[in-house]
Design a protein around this motif. Structure first.
Motif, PDB file in Angstrom:
ATOM      1  N   ALA A 173      -7.915  -0.709   2.465  1.00 28.40           N
ATOM      2  CA  ALA A 173      -7.291  -0.838   1.151  1.00 28.40           C
ATOM      3  C   ALA A 173      -8.319  -0.675   0.033  1.00 28.40           C
ATOM      4  O   ALA A 173      -8.034  -0.063  -1.004  1.00 28.40           O
ATOM      5  N   GLU A 232      -8.146   2.093  -2.788  1.00 28.55           N
ATOM      6  CA  GLU A 232      -8.153   1.740  -4.206  1.00 28.55           C
ATOM      7  C   GLU A 232      -9.271   2.487  -4.934  1.00 28.55           C
ATOM      8  O   GLU A 232      -9.055   3.006  -6.044  1.00 28.55           O
ATOM      9  N   ILE A 256       0.836  -1.200   0.000  1.00 30.16           N
ATOM     10  CA  ILE A 256       0.000   0.000   0.000  1.00 30.16           C
ATOM     11  C   ILE A 256       0.867   1.243   0.000  1.00 30.16           C
ATOM     12  O   ILE A 256       0.609   2.224  -0.723  1.00 30.16           O
ATOM     13  N   TYR A 288      -2.503  -0.261  -4.410  1.00 27.27           N
ATOM     14  CA  TYR A 288      -3.698  -0.280  -3.567  1.00 27.27           C
ATOM     15  C   TYR A 288      -4.555  -1.528  -3.744  1.00 27.27           C
ATOM     16  O   TYR A 288      -5.572  -1.675  -3.068  1.00 27.27           O
TER      17      TYR A 288
END
Length: 498
Positions: A244, A248, A216, A221
């Motif tokens: 996450a 993203e 990350i 991501y």
């Protein structure tokens, strides 16, 4: 210049900390359990021996009390039994004068004056049912059980001390220690194995989260942490995955916004540069007297006017969009005849159709009213109609309206090229152009439908779109009536009613 080396501290990993902690805890518990076990075992042996001495003391005291004159004769028969059990006894008064002493079975240590003085010193501290432990007698300790005698011919207090060695105590404890040490080693090895497994399992879980965190941090991501655990580490893994996913999603959204921003800057730059370049060329031609004819001057003045209006329109759209985004617009909503508004717009757009085989049709009852801000309603309809004209080369653009008790519904349909599902999802985005190559000639910036969407939201209204590629597009608008009343039909509200 002197250099001094700075000592570096050893870096303990999470695995090492967990392993050492679990091992230390296991060792601590093992030591405590061992000490408690040995102590309880020792107490148990002393308790059993104390009960034996208490029983013997009861028998001896009864025999002495029965024959106080010559206790030697009375105890002679019982002495053999006591000798086999290793029990001896001493009777004395509170002043230390011996009343009776078993010389045969009493160890030499207990015959000394020092021992007798120590027994005499213990008399004030004696407690019923509690034996004294003497460790000086040899390899095994001795237990001395005190018993108070009440003799008839004696006025003072008399005491009976029954003594016996705890045979095999040292040897038994030695074996117990060996067993405890052996069991401790086995348990310690098992504890090491369990601590290693648990620590490695937790370390792998932390390492998995750490690796995902690094990905990350590197901008990847799409990283996820796959931990099927039900403890706090599992909760942390699931929370991390949700974070996450949000990162993203936000990253993709920012990428789309950045692409739109770059495209918008490119489009605006082009739209501003094209008319400005045209105006500059015409001004230079007029200034250098290259354009001298009156008709030519009028023509080029008209071009300058058109390009100027084009720039003004572009700037106005940008300003409108900024105001809408920041909530700076104020709506003055009233009831207006929708049919009249559509007729005015139809006449205004006749010149845009030009040589196209295109017809504008209105299907709206004359008494249909719409509740909203007149200028913003006009702006909404202009953008939608212009959009239909832009993507329809021939056919019909039909504006249909009807009124219900709760809303005014309006649809604008065309027979143009239509849109795909992907295009319909993006038409409301700022700076989006369904066909950039066709929009260049019309100074389109991709703001029109985005402005429509925001203005509809400001009116608490709804707008939906349906389209079939190659067959056409339909925009459906629904404007609610004034809150707290049903829709008006027929006449406009009188002054003071709105």
């Amino acid at each position: 210049m002197k250099f001094r080396l700075i000592p570096t501290r050893h870096r303990f990993t999470f695995f090492q900390r967990q392993f050492v902690s679990l091992l230390f805890l296991s060792l601590l518990v093992l030591v405590l359990v061992s000490f408690i076990f040995v102590y309880l075992f020792k107490i148990h042996i002393y308790d059993e021996k104390t009960e034996e001495l208490e029983s013997a003391g009861d028998t001896i005291s009864r025999l002495i009390l029965r024959e106080e004159v010559v206790p030697e004769l009375t105890l002679s028969a019982y002495r053999t039994v006591l000798r086999e059990r290793g029990i001896s006894f001493i009777a004395m008064n509170a002043k230390g004068q011996l009343y009776f002493k078993d010389q045969r079975t009493t160890p030499p240590t207990f015959r000394s004056k020092t021992f007798m003085d120590s027994l005499l010193a213990q008399i004030p501290k004696l407690q019923s049912g509690k034996a004294l432990i003497v460790e000086e007698s040899g390899p095994d300790p001795y237990l001395v059980y005190p018993y108070e005698l009440k003799l008839k011919h004696s006025d003072g207090k008399n005491y009976l001390f029954v003594m016996s060695p705890v045979k095999g105590m040292t040897q038994t404890l030695s074996r117990v220690y060996e067993m405890v040490v052996l069991a401790g080693i086995v348990v310690f090895v098992l504890a090491m194995i369990v601590a290693l497994i648990v620590s490695r399992n937790m370390s792998r879980a932390v390492l998995s989260i750490r690796q995902a965190t690094r990905r990350i941090a590197d901008g990847r991501y799409d990283a996820r942490c796959d931990l099927a655990r039900t403890d706090e580490l599992g909760d942390l893994s699931r929370d991390f995955n949700r974070m996450a996913e949000q990162l993203e999603f936000t990253s993709h959204k920012l990428e789309r916004i950045e692409i739109k921003r770059r495209r918008f800057i490119t489009d605006v730059t082009h739209e501003l540069r094209t008319p400005l370049t045209s105006i500059r060329g015409i001004v230079e031609g007029l200034k250098s007297e290259y354009i001298t004819g009156h008709e030519e001057q009028v023509k080029y003045y008209g071009i300058i006017e058109q390009e100027t209006l084009r720039l003004i329109r572009l700037i106005n759209e940008l300003l409108d969009m900024e105001k809408i985004q920041n909530g700076l617009i104020t709506l003055r909503r009233e009831y207006y005849p929708l049919n009249d508004l559509l007729e005015v717009l139809k006449e205004s757009f006749e010149f845009l159709i030009g040589d196209k085989d295109l017809h504008l049709e209105i299907d709206c009852p004359p008494d249909t009213l719409i509740y909203g801000d007149y200028d913003r309603l006009t702006q909404i309809l202009i953008n939608l109609i212009k959009n239909s004209i832009q993507f329809t080369s021939h056919g019909t653009i039909r504006m249909t309206a009807r009124q219900t008790e709760t809303a005014t519904e309006l649809s604008i349909s065309d027979t143009g090229r239509g849109m795909t599902a992907e295009e319909m999802e993006q038409i409301w985005d700022r700076f989006y152009k369904a066909d950039p190559s066709r929009s260049k000639d019309r100074s389109e910036t991709g703001l029109g439908l985005s402005i429509v969407k925001r203005l509809m939201e400001a009116h608490d209204a709804e707008i939906r779109v349906s389209s079939v590629p190659g067959q056409g597009t339909t925009f459906r608008l629904r404007f609610p009536v004034k809150p707290g009343e049903a829709a008006h039909t027929g006449e406009l509200p009188r002054e003071g009613e709105v």
